[in-house]
Write a protein that holds these residues in place. Structure first.
Motif, mmCIF file in Angstrom:
data_model
loop_
_atom_site.group_PDB
_atom_site.id
_atom_site.type_symbol
_atom_site.label_atom_id
_atom_site.label_comp_id
_atom_site.label_asym_id
_atom_site.label_seq_id
_atom_site.Cartn_x
_atom_site.Cartn_y
_atom_site.Cartn_z
ATOM 1 N N PRO A 132 -0.384 1.507 -5.091
ATOM 2 C CA PRO A 132 1.032 1.834 -5.316
ATOM 3 C C PRO A 132 2.031 2.198 -4.149
ATOM 4 O O PRO A 132 1.488 2.723 -2.970
ATOM 5 N N SER A 133 3.327 2.102 -4.174
ATOM 6 C CA SER A 133 4.061 2.522 -3.061
ATOM 7 C C SER A 133 4.336 3.713 -2.795
ATOM 8 O O SER A 133 4.620 4.076 -1.511
ATOM 9 N N ASN A 134 3.648 4.908 -3.539
ATOM 10 C CA ASN A 134 3.569 6.197 -2.980
ATOM 11 C C ASN A 134 2.239 6.496 -2.366
ATOM 12 O O ASN A 134 2.246 7.819 -2.335
ATOM 13 N N ALA A 135 1.480 5.682 -2.402
ATOM 14 C CA ALA A 135 0.133 6.063 -1.737
ATOM 15 C C ALA A 135 0.507 6.318 -0.207
ATOM 16 O O ALA A 135 1.297 5.722 0.361
ATOM 17 N N GLU A 136 -0.407 7.493 0.421
ATOM 18 C CA GLU A 136 0.063 7.727 1.605
ATOM 19 C C GLU A 136 -0.395 6.730 2.499
ATOM 20 O O GLU A 136 0.413 6.339 3.502
ATOM 21 N N SER A 137 -1.351 5.908 2.364
ATOM 22 C CA SER A 137 -1.681 5.019 3.402
ATOM 23 C C SER A 137 -0.708 3.642 3.492
ATOM 24 O O SER A 137 -0.162 3.027 4.132
ATOM 25 N N VAL A 160 2.304 4.946 5.412
ATOM 26 C CA VAL A 160 1.978 4.985 6.981
ATOM 27 C C VAL A 160 2.242 3.237 7.274
ATOM 28 O O VAL A 160 2.790 2.985 8.340
ATOM 29 N N VAL A 161 1.714 2.368 6.503
ATOM 30 C CA VAL A 161 2.251 1.012 6.681
ATOM 31 C C VAL A 161 3.490 0.819 7.168
ATOM 32 O O VAL A 161 3.873 0.070 7.766
ATOM 33 N N GLU A 162 4.567 1.063 6.156
ATOM 34 C CA GLU A 162 5.783 1.191 6.344
ATOM 35 C C GLU A 162 6.311 1.878 7.526
ATOM 36 O O GLU A 162 7.272 1.195 8.418
ATOM 37 N N ARG A 163 5.913 3.001 7.790
ATOM 38 C CA ARG A 163 6.425 3.709 8.738
ATOM 39 C C ARG A 163 5.887 3.149 10.188
ATOM 40 O O ARG A 163 6.649 3.278 11.271
ATOM 41 N N ALA A 164 4.703 2.463 10.052
ATOM 42 C CA ALA A 164 4.125 2.031 11.448
ATOM 43 C C ALA A 164 4.761 0.794 11.951
ATOM 44 O O ALA A 164 4.528 0.374 13.061
ATOM 45 N N LEU A 172 -3.086 1.450 -9.544
ATOM 46 C CA LEU A 172 -3.537 0.554 -8.756
ATOM 47 C C LEU A 172 -3.016 -0.773 -8.875
ATOM 48 O O LEU A 172 -3.085 -1.298 -10.228
ATOM 49 N N ASN A 173 -2.297 -1.300 -8.206
ATOM 50 C CA ASN A 173 -1.589 -2.594 -8.328
ATOM 51 C C ASN A 173 -2.277 -3.732 -8.873
ATOM 52 O O ASN A 173 -2.048 -4.576 -9.788
ATOM 53 N N SER A 174 -3.751 -3.920 -8.343
ATOM 54 C CA SER A 174 -4.683 -4.882 -8.665
ATOM 55 C C SER A 174 -5.114 -4.727 -10.233
ATOM 56 O O SER A 174 -4.813 -5.901 -10.747
#
Length: 719
Positions: free
Chosen positions: A49-54, A57-61, A299-301
């Motif tokens: 989901p978009s609110n997961a911490e990981s 991090v993908v977006e911020r990195a 979980l999107n899957s």
């Protein structure tokens, strides 16, 4: 109204209209279904989901490194020791890798291990629109470079990119899965129908339903944001073939009965649809609604799997109540050759196995259902040994791909976590404090110097343990605890290990939320169908007990026979949804027939006659569904093998034991109270059955003769 609707697909003109409409539909469906792979999202991060911490991090990195990159860890090894020529080759290969399409940035290394027996180079691969398939092509190109002039030097590509490459190769057996599934269906239908031609109709209809389902799912994924992946594709294949063929078996069995009662085959099909249609529709609705509840998952899957498979079930239902009846009526009675049901003929008079089972159960029904429930309860104890806390990358395959071999070599000669670090992003003003806190986490071997850009800082933490293992995930949890304490830092921990951890946590949450909701919804569907409360409660209890027994036995088999390392965190939820929904299917097929007969002969007689009438077709349906799910073992993936085994075993257990013995014994013992508080409970007496311990054969002979009458009493409607 039901009679008019049932006659539509079997009308003298309508049957040709139905065939023409399906033919017109399948032409564009074939083209769209072939594009399903273009919209699949197979990356772990896309499942979260978009609110997961990981995910955050993908977006911020993205500002610190190219977006959508995946590290490929290249390992060279020579047991007798790395030579200068080997290092020269590794350096030349690193330069050559830079020329491969989608390889980005400067390779890290090559670096020789401290024991001088291995070399490691880390290469970043940028994902393109083809996702895993694109990465697989890059890895293959790197392997071609690395294996050229190797002169005995070992070469492996591991890490996330190596895992993605081997995964796509494992899933490439999807075409073989379809073939195996179709063959399983054909073999079982040949044994069931004993006709060389008849199995072609349900097979063609199920195949058309699969293609149409894939076309609809492609459109939803492309235009409505539905998340689909390779896992969705192979589950959809076995589910559509299995469930649609089950509906075909039930319809065809009833159609064959009606051909003996009606001279005109169009009237016979209309009556067969009217009689079997409600049970088929209720069964499909139960499965579809249960699957749609997966949309409540975070979980999107899993969230995408639900509606995708529900589409498959509904399209399969539509095909089996429109196209299948039309084809049967078009073909005529000869389709049953060599044993054609002629008008006025009687059904088989030979005492069947399910008649004998019913006779045996009716002698001591209370002892039978209590004893059966106790045995299933003992089988369920094994569930406490189920290790559904995720699998490391190398443990996700039933064989040992090159990625797993490379990971073992890497962990032997280099720090296990090298090449696949955790990412920490924080406010630039807090960079040093975050760096210090991260360095103090026990499982972190080394922390890079923070890189600062646009007011934010990013640093990498090298793990001491294998990135996809349980120890590394504990390190991520510790790292998050450490950096979250820093006030004003807005620090978040991501990376591939964090993605795996967040996936497991989301799957665990989904199981706790969705399983109770599925139980409530399925109960309500049964209550509406049977117009009762007691029967749905008892049926739900039997299916849940069956699920527990299947999961318990599966756990023992996984641990002590297959020696799997564990199971994915989503495994219990998916197994539950499939087994409960599909298990209720068979109970619906049985109990609706019991209720139909109970209107005339009472519940206890109805239980025996219902079992005798439906036992063969339900057993065949269970074998088909179990066979299609067992075909998943053809994929070299632990998840596919585990889900296939658990569902196949559970379906067989439900078909052979729960439905035939437990449900029948409960119905005999409870009697007309099964239908409380409906009219059937209030207005029908339930006479005791004669003692069958000594003379059960005569009793069941009466049941058999009552089951296939030349006609039925006027004014009585068996609906």
């Amino acid at each position: 109204m039901m009679r008019n609707m049932a006659s539509l697909p079997s009308g003298r003109v309508a049957k040709w209209v139905v065939l023409a409409l399906w033919t017109a539909l399948l032409l564009p469906a074939f083209m769209l279904a072939g594009k399903l792979g273009d919209v699949e999202e197979n990356d772990n991060s896309a499942w979260l989901p978009s609110n997961a911490e990981s995910t955050r991090v993908v977006e911020r990195a993205e500002k610190f490194q190219p977006a959508d990159t995946l590290p490929a860890i290249v390992i060279y090894d020579r047991p007798e020791g790395i030579s200068p020529a080997d290092m020269t080759k590794a350096r030349a290969d690193a330069e050559a890798f830079k020329g491969i399409t989608n390889v980005v940035g400067q390779p890290q290394g090559p670096v020789k291990s401290q024991d001088r027996k291995a070399i490691q180079t880390v290469v970043q691969i940028q994902k393109d629109k083809k996702g895993w398939e694109g990465i697989g092509k890059v890895v293959d190109a790197m392997a071609k470079v690395g294996e050229e002039n190797a002169d005995g030097l070992g070469f492996h590509v591991t890490g996330p990119a190596g895992h993605a490459s081997d995964s796509i190769k494992a899933f490439s057996g999807g075409g073989g899965l379809t073939t195996i599934t179709a063959l399983v269906v054909v073999v079982i239908l040949l044994l069931t129908y004993r006709s060389p031609v008849l199995p072609l109709l349900p097979l063609l209809t199920a195949g058309g339903a699969l293609v149409t389902s894939e076309a609809v799912i492609y459109l939803l994924a492309k235009n409505a944001g539905l998340t689909v992946n390779k896992q969705t594709s192979f589950i959809l294949t076995v589910l559509v073939f299995g469930a649609a063929t089950d509906y075909a078996l039930l319809l065809t069995s009833r159609y064959r009965e009606e051909l003996r009662r009606h001279e005109d085959r169009h009237e016979a099909m209309a009556e067969a649809l009217r009689r079997s249609g409600p049970a088929i529709i209720a069964s499909a609705a139960t499965v579809a609604v249960s699957l749609m509840l997966l949309m409540l998952a975070t979980l999107n899957s899993t969230q995408g799997l639900g509606p995708a498979c529900a589409v498959g079930i509904l399209v399969g239902l539509l095909a089996m109540v429109t196209l299948m009846p039309a084809l049967l009526v078009i073909c005529g009675r000869w389709i049953f050759w060599p044993v054609q049901p002629s008008y006025g003929s009687a059904g088989a008079t030979k005492e069947g196995v399910w008649t004998r089972v019913g006779t045996a159960v009716s002698g001591r029904p209370r002892i039978v259902w209590i004893g059966t429930a106790l045995v299933l309860g003992v089988m369920a104890i094994g569930v406490f040994g189920l290790k559904a806390d995720g699998l490391s990358n190398k443990d996700q395959f039933t064989d040992k791909p090159q990625m797993a071999v490379g990971e073992e070599i890497q962990s032997k000669h280099f720090p296990a976590g090298s090449g696949d670090p955790i990412y920490v992003v924080a406010e630039a003003a807090s960079a040093e404090r975050v760096n210090t806190a991260l360095s103090g986490v026990p499982g972190v071997a080394d922390v890079s110097t923070p890189v600062i850009k646009d007011g934010e800082a990013m640093m990498l933490g090298e793990l001491k343990n294998a990135p996809s293992g349980a120890a590394a995930m504990r390190t991520v949890e510790q790292a998050r605890t450490a950096v979250h304490k820093i006030e004003g830092a807005d620090a978040q921990v991501g990376g591939n290990t964090a993605i795996i951890l967040d996936t497991q946590e989301a799957a665990t949450r989904d199981s706790k939320v969705i399983i109770p909701i599925v139980l409530v919804v399925v109960f309500l569907i049964l209550a509406l169908l049977l117009r009762a409360i007691v029967a749905p409660l008892l049926l739900m209890a039997t299916v849940v007990l069956s699920f527990g027994a299947a999961l318990g036995v599966s756990s023992l088999v996984f641990n002590h026979v297959f020696h799997f390392a564990g199971a994915e965190a989503s495994f219990p939820l998916l197994t539950f949804v499939f087994l409960v929904a599909l298990g209720i299917d068979y109970n619906i097929f049985l109990v609706t027939r019991v209720r139909e007969v109970a209107l005339l002969h009472g519940t206890r007689r109805g239980a025996l006659m219902g079992l005798s009438a439906t036992g063969g077709v339900i057993t065949s349906a269970g074998l088909v569904l179990a066979g299609t799910f067992a075909a998943m073992a053809s994929l070299p993936l632990v998840f596919a093998a585990e889900l296939g085994f658990a569902v196949a075993f559970g379906v067989l257990l439900d078909t052979m034991i729960v439905r035939s013995v437990l449900v029948t014994a409960l119905t005999l013992d409870v009697g007309r109270w099964m239908w409380w508080p409906s009219k059937l409970f209030r207005h029908h007496e339930d006479p005791q059955l004669p003692d069958t311990s000594a003379g059960g054969g005569a009793e069941m002979s009466t049941a058999r003769s009552s089951h296939v009458p030349a006609g039925r009493p006027p004014g009585i409607r068996l609906g």
